[in-house]
Write a protein that holds these residues in place. Sequence first.
Motif, mmCIF file in Angstrom:
data_model
loop_
_atom_site.group_PDB
_atom_site.id
_atom_site.type_symbol
_atom_site.label_atom_id
_atom_site.label_comp_id
_atom_site.label_asym_id
_atom_site.label_seq_id
_atom_site.Cartn_x
_atom_site.Cartn_y
_atom_site.Cartn_z
ATOM 1 N N ARG A 360 77.673 59.222 50.360
ATOM 2 C CA ARG A 360 76.736 58.757 49.338
ATOM 3 C C ARG A 360 76.981 59.556 48.065
ATOM 4 N NH1 ARG A 360 71.727 59.521 53.648
ATOM 5 N NH2 ARG A 360 72.491 57.943 55.149
ATOM 6 N N THR A 377 67.094 64.834 47.694
ATOM 7 C CA THR A 377 66.845 64.729 49.129
ATOM 8 C C THR A 377 66.824 63.260 49.513
ATOM 9 O OG1 THR A 377 64.434 64.742 48.803
ATOM 10 C CG2 THR A 377 65.496 66.866 49.193
ATOM 11 N N ASP A 378 66.905 62.983 50.811
ATOM 12 C CA ASP A 378 66.807 61.588 51.238
ATOM 13 C C ASP A 378 66.016 61.471 52.529
ATOM 14 O OD1 ASP A 378 68.638 61.984 53.426
ATOM 15 O OD2 ASP A 378 70.318 61.637 52.083
ATOM 16 N N TRP A 384 72.517 67.216 50.008
ATOM 17 C CA TRP A 384 73.144 66.775 48.772
ATOM 18 C C TRP A 384 73.682 67.965 48.002
ATOM 19 C CZ3 TRP A 384 73.563 61.685 46.840
ATOM 20 C CH2 TRP A 384 72.999 60.699 47.661
ATOM 21 N N TRP A 397 76.331 64.096 42.252
ATOM 22 C CA TRP A 397 75.724 64.568 43.488
ATOM 23 C C TRP A 397 76.259 63.735 44.651
ATOM 24 C CZ3 TRP A 397 71.689 68.340 43.965
ATOM 25 C CH2 TRP A 397 71.233 68.874 42.748
ATOM 26 N N PHE A 398 76.437 64.370 45.832
ATOM 27 C CA PHE A 398 76.927 63.601 46.974
ATOM 28 C C PHE A 398 76.399 64.180 48.287
ATOM 29 C CE2 PHE A 398 80.040 66.960 46.425
ATOM 30 C CZ PHE A 398 80.398 67.327 47.719
ATOM 31 N N ALA A 399 76.268 63.293 49.271
ATOM 32 C CA ALA A 399 75.892 63.672 50.640
ATOM 33 C C ALA A 399 76.979 63.141 51.563
ATOM 34 C CB ALA A 399 74.532 63.094 51.014
ATOM 35 N N VAL A 410 66.200 57.742 48.495
ATOM 36 C CA VAL A 410 66.730 58.983 47.932
ATOM 37 C C VAL A 410 65.779 59.457 46.845
ATOM 38 C CG1 VAL A 410 68.650 60.057 46.697
ATOM 39 C CG2 VAL A 410 69.106 58.326 48.445
#
Length: 545
Positions: A360, A377-378, A384, A397-399, A410
């Motif tokens: 993501r 946050t998700d 993240w 930003w990435f997860a 998210v």
Amino acid sequence: MRSYRGGSLLLLFAVLACGSAEAAKTPVSGVCGSATGTNMSQAPSTNLCSAGAASAVEGTGPWVWTCAGSNGGKTSSCQAFAGTASVSSQPVLIQHVTSSANPVGLGISGNNYKIPMPNPVLANDALVLGITYPHGETISISDTLGQTWPAAAITEDGGAGNYVTRIYVRCGSAGGNETITVGMNSSSLPFEYTVSEFNNVATAGCVDGTGGGANLAPNGSAVISPGSFTPATNNNANGGHIIWNYNAIAMNASGNPTSWVPATNFTLLDADIAWINNQGFPHASQWYIQTTNASVTPTITTTGDTSDRFNSASVSLLVASAGGTMPAGIHINKIIHETWVALSSGATLTLQLPTTGNLRVLTFPAGQNNINITSVTDSDGGTWNVEQTGGDSPQIWFAANRPANPRLTVSIHTSGASPTNSTRFFDVQDAAAAPFDVAAGTNSTPCSSVNAINNQPSITPTGTGELVIATMGIGQGPGLGLASGSPSGGVWDLTTYTGELDLDLMENADALGHVYNTTTATENWNWAMTSVGNDSCSAEAVAFK
């Protein structure tokens, strides 16, 4: 000597122990079990994973789940289908793009909207385009593949002073890099688009039914119900139908959904809840594979918003064995464009972002001085991380290594107030468990009175077959596209249109692109832009593997 030998034994034990620890930490990737790819009469409960821990099974056919890796191993996405048709003819969502909008009273008018697809379209796939625009406009559709688009499959018209919603379907598309242009007879607002590509759809005469309604008021439970329709042909033997449903406000907004809930059997493709001032453009789309011919009612719930009125339009598409196959390796499945109005000090903005992939990515063209994001946050506990390597360059930003989640939300947590802003969400499939390779960025750089700016930024991936995403914030846009010298095969990811100014709210008039690199040579991201005096730019790029 004893002391030396004793030390040697201790050292040997330490080495053995270290080796054992390292062996214990060998990454193990999740692997789908024998249930994946099969047809079933009900959700699978056994043989979900041959390696890794299985998640809960989501959906109602197709059913999806993931097999989580361990010790940093990759999480795999798995899928099973409803019915008895050949697995080879089951439709798959190849790619999906949806926009924000320029709402009345906030945005600017435009025309000739150019909609880029993130990946080359696969030959003989179906393209489904939903649009919403002001009543009274005459629409024309064209594209870079030189195709003739048929008349709208369905039109739901909110009437004078309100909005029209339409769905166009191009069966059996040509293959190749695709940008769709939507023209109107005048410059106006608002305009919103949603596009899906599916394989395994009949290459001619694929639209086999439509249904919908205009100016629909949600009931007391916030349910929008357009009524029922039945696909014309019993296509059970060939896999049934795709049911694709698109919903958008029918007049100026007066409320804000806090979430969209799909109908039974449907899976959300996108769901816009970013607007928070009763002045935005709520919209959502959903789909499912109907394997047994029957009446279908594509309701959708707009939780928290019973004051707006909506248009709802649906098409049913004949399933058939045709088209391409899902790309192998890391690739973008969705790009969801989100814009929102100014946030108050310390506000948290929540976005609803249904996902199919395991990586993501959120790209913000603004740095911390513009929108001070303290964390992301998700709803399923993803971690993240942010890349911002060029001073106050844009934020990416990435997860990583996450499961597919059609119900994902998210939350963007901020400190201090921020002006109207935007982000693009990349839903990426088949990324590595630890996908980050390298990042590069530039701090604020003068870019006054130029038609192009180079090396914003320059980045050198360490491997081939990676996905590089680059974005540039422009003080006074708009950005216009990739300029000469940009990476070969690079794709511009923002909608541009006649009349676009820096006040644009569809994209914030900045710059965004991506490329699947074939070499490890340094990439120079060069951008075409509008020449404006006293301007500044900053950029950030990240390579994912």
